[in-house]
Design a protein around this motif. Sequence first.
Motif: not given
Length: 118
Positions: A74-84
Amino acid sequence: MITAGVDGLIKDIEVTFVVPAVVLLLALLNIRFTPRSKYNALKLRLFLIVVLLMFAYCVSSVISQDRAVLRALWQDNPVLCSFVYFLGGALVVAGVAGLVYWKLRPELWRGKGRESVI
């Protein structure tokens, strides 16, 4: 980010999907070997409920056990993590809704929708 943690998370997610699939396969084989049983529809519904509960338990245990890895993702890439997360949640909801519509309909449990035997 630790690669070993992500590899462990991926293996945990594999187990989350493989174990309920194996239980469902065993249930379908059990039903297939007893074709004249009048309880096959009920057995299928019960096994589907058990598989859904097992899947929910496995997902919740993966989320609780691999919390640090998920937080790092989540801290690395919140947009991608939210999408997943959104895509995974939508797929799980669609799958459960499909199962409920296909086999777990309450009117089938109460006897409505069945043809009369007379």
